[in-house]
Motif scaffolding. Structure first.
Motif, PDB file in Angstrom:
ATOM      1  N   GLN A   1       0.121 -19.736  13.415  1.00  0.00           N
ATOM      2  CA  GLN A   1      -1.057 -18.907  13.614  1.00  0.00           C
ATOM      3  C   GLN A   1      -1.555 -19.035  15.056  1.00  0.00           C
ATOM      4  O   GLN A   1      -1.712 -20.148  15.567  1.00  0.00           O
ATOM      5  N   LEU A   2      -1.802 -17.922  15.699  1.00  0.00           N
ATOM      6  CA  LEU A   2      -2.349 -17.881  17.054  1.00  0.00           C
ATOM      7  C   LEU A   2      -3.817 -17.515  16.923  1.00  0.00           C
ATOM      8  O   LEU A   2      -4.159 -16.379  16.569  1.00  0.00           O
ATOM      9  N   THR A   3      -4.700 -18.492  17.178  1.00  0.00           N
ATOM     10  CA  THR A   3      -6.124 -18.298  16.919  1.00  0.00           C
ATOM     11  C   THR A   3      -7.013 -18.713  18.087  1.00  0.00           C
ATOM     12  O   THR A   3      -8.217 -18.517  18.023  1.00  0.00           O
TER      13      THR A   3
ATOM     14  N   VAL B   1       9.510 -17.794  22.961  1.00  0.00           N
ATOM     15  CA  VAL B   1       8.397 -17.717  22.023  1.00  0.00           C
ATOM     16  C   VAL B   1       8.145 -16.245  21.710  1.00  0.00           C
ATOM     17  O   VAL B   1       8.067 -15.413  22.609  1.00  0.00           O
ATOM     18  N   LEU B   2       8.028 -15.952  20.439  1.00  0.00           N
ATOM     19  CA  LEU B   2       7.768 -14.600  19.979  1.00  0.00           C
ATOM     20  C   LEU B   2       6.328 -14.511  19.484  1.00  0.00           C
ATOM     21  O   LEU B   2       5.895 -15.335  18.686  1.00  0.00           O
ATOM     22  N   ILE B   3       5.601 -13.526  19.967  1.00  0.00           N
ATOM     23  CA  ILE B   3       4.243 -13.261  19.491  1.00  0.00           C
ATOM     24  C   ILE B   3       4.272 -11.923  18.754  1.00  0.00           C
ATOM     25  O   ILE B   3       4.729 -10.923  19.301  1.00  0.00           O
TER      26      ILE B   3
ATOM     27  N   TYR C   1       1.998 -15.625  15.131  1.00  0.00           N
ATOM     28  CA  TYR C   1       1.393 -14.458  14.487  1.00  0.00           C
ATOM     29  C   TYR C   1      -0.069 -14.379  14.910  1.00  0.00           C
ATOM     30  O   TYR C   1      -0.799 -15.362  14.823  1.00  0.00           O
ATOM     31  N   LEU C   2      -0.495 -13.214  15.387  1.00  0.00           N
ATOM     32  CA  LEU C   2      -1.871 -13.011  15.805  1.00  0.00           C
ATOM     33  C   LEU C   2      -2.523 -11.903  14.987  1.00  0.00           C
ATOM     34  O   LEU C   2      -2.047 -10.766  14.997  1.00  0.00           O
ATOM     35  N   ASP C   3      -3.583 -12.249  14.268  1.00  0.00           N
ATOM     36  CA  ASP C   3      -4.440 -11.256  13.620  1.00  0.00           C
ATOM     37  C   ASP C   3      -5.372 -10.771  14.713  1.00  0.00           C
ATOM     38  O   ASP C   3      -6.366 -11.413  15.041  1.00  0.00           O
ATOM     39  N   LEU C   4      -5.031  -9.648  15.320  1.00  0.00           N
ATOM     40  CA  LEU C   4      -5.758  -9.225  16.512  1.00  0.00           C
ATOM     41  C   LEU C   4      -7.161  -8.719  16.218  1.00  0.00           C
ATOM     42  O   LEU C   4      -7.987  -8.658  17.120  1.00  0.00           O
TER      43      LEU C   4
ATOM     44  N   ILE D   1       5.298  -6.763  19.419  1.00  0.00           N
ATOM     45  CA  ILE D   1       5.954  -8.049  19.618  1.00  0.00           C
ATOM     46  C   ILE D   1       6.101  -8.271  21.116  1.00  0.00           C
ATOM     47  O   ILE D   1       6.309  -7.330  21.879  1.00  0.00           O
ATOM     48  N   ILE D   2       5.971  -9.530  21.499  1.00  0.00           N
ATOM     49  CA  ILE D   2       6.133  -9.926  22.895  1.00  0.00           C
ATOM     50  C   ILE D   2       7.010 -11.168  22.892  1.00  0.00           C
ATOM     51  O   ILE D   2       6.716 -12.136  22.179  1.00  0.00           O
ATOM     52  N   LEU D   3       8.078 -11.150  23.673  1.00  0.00           N
ATOM     53  CA  LEU D   3       8.947 -12.309  23.798  1.00  0.00           C
ATOM     54  C   LEU D   3       8.672 -12.969  25.141  1.00  0.00           C
ATOM     55  O   LEU D   3       8.737 -12.312  26.185  1.00  0.00           O
TER      56      LEU D   3
END
Length: 128
Positions: free
Chosen positions: A24-26, A43-45, A76-79, A102-104
């Motif tokens: 989780q990206l928070t 890293v994959l976002i 994973y980002l819940d934007l 997605i961003i690599l």
């Protein structure tokens, strides 16, 4: 309420059954961690709008096709909940905000990004 939950699902359910192994990206501080990690492994976002049916469909398709468990570190980002993090991603990595997206990241830089129907595992693999 259960009708809506059945129709749209919940983030907790998606996270628990996903084979991706999302982190989780928070927090803005995690972006420094992502930059550091990306020097060792890409890293994959995945930026996801939890209120968008297109984003949900793309996420599900992506998770079904995902086979890069040992090759990337997935975030994973819940934007909607963490819009400030999404904005900082756009700024730090020089990518236009999209959703889904997605961003690599490799060696601290975004080397690939895609959004909507352009999100494709086969294309992503070329940049891993």
């Amino acid at each position: 309420m259960s009708f809506l939950k059945n129709m749209f699902g919940s983030n907790e359910e998606k996270q628990s059954v996903s084979k991706v192994g999302w982190r989780q990206l928070t927090d803005l501080g995690q972006l420094n961690e992502i930059i550091d990690l990306s020097t060792e492994k890409p890293v994959l976002i995945f930026k996801h709008s939890t209120r968008c049916s297109i984003s949900r469909m793309v996420l599900k398709q992506f998770e079904n096709e995902f086979d890069l468990q040992d090759k990337v570190i997935p975030y994973y980002l819940d934007l909607l909940e963490f819009r400030n993090v999404s904005n900082e991603i756009a700024s730090r990595f020089g990518v236009t905000h999209q959703s889904p997206q997605i961003i690599l990241v490799k060696d601290g830089k975004a080397v690939y990004n895609a959004s909507h129907e352009s999100i494709d595992i086969c294309k992503l693999v070329q940049f891993v």
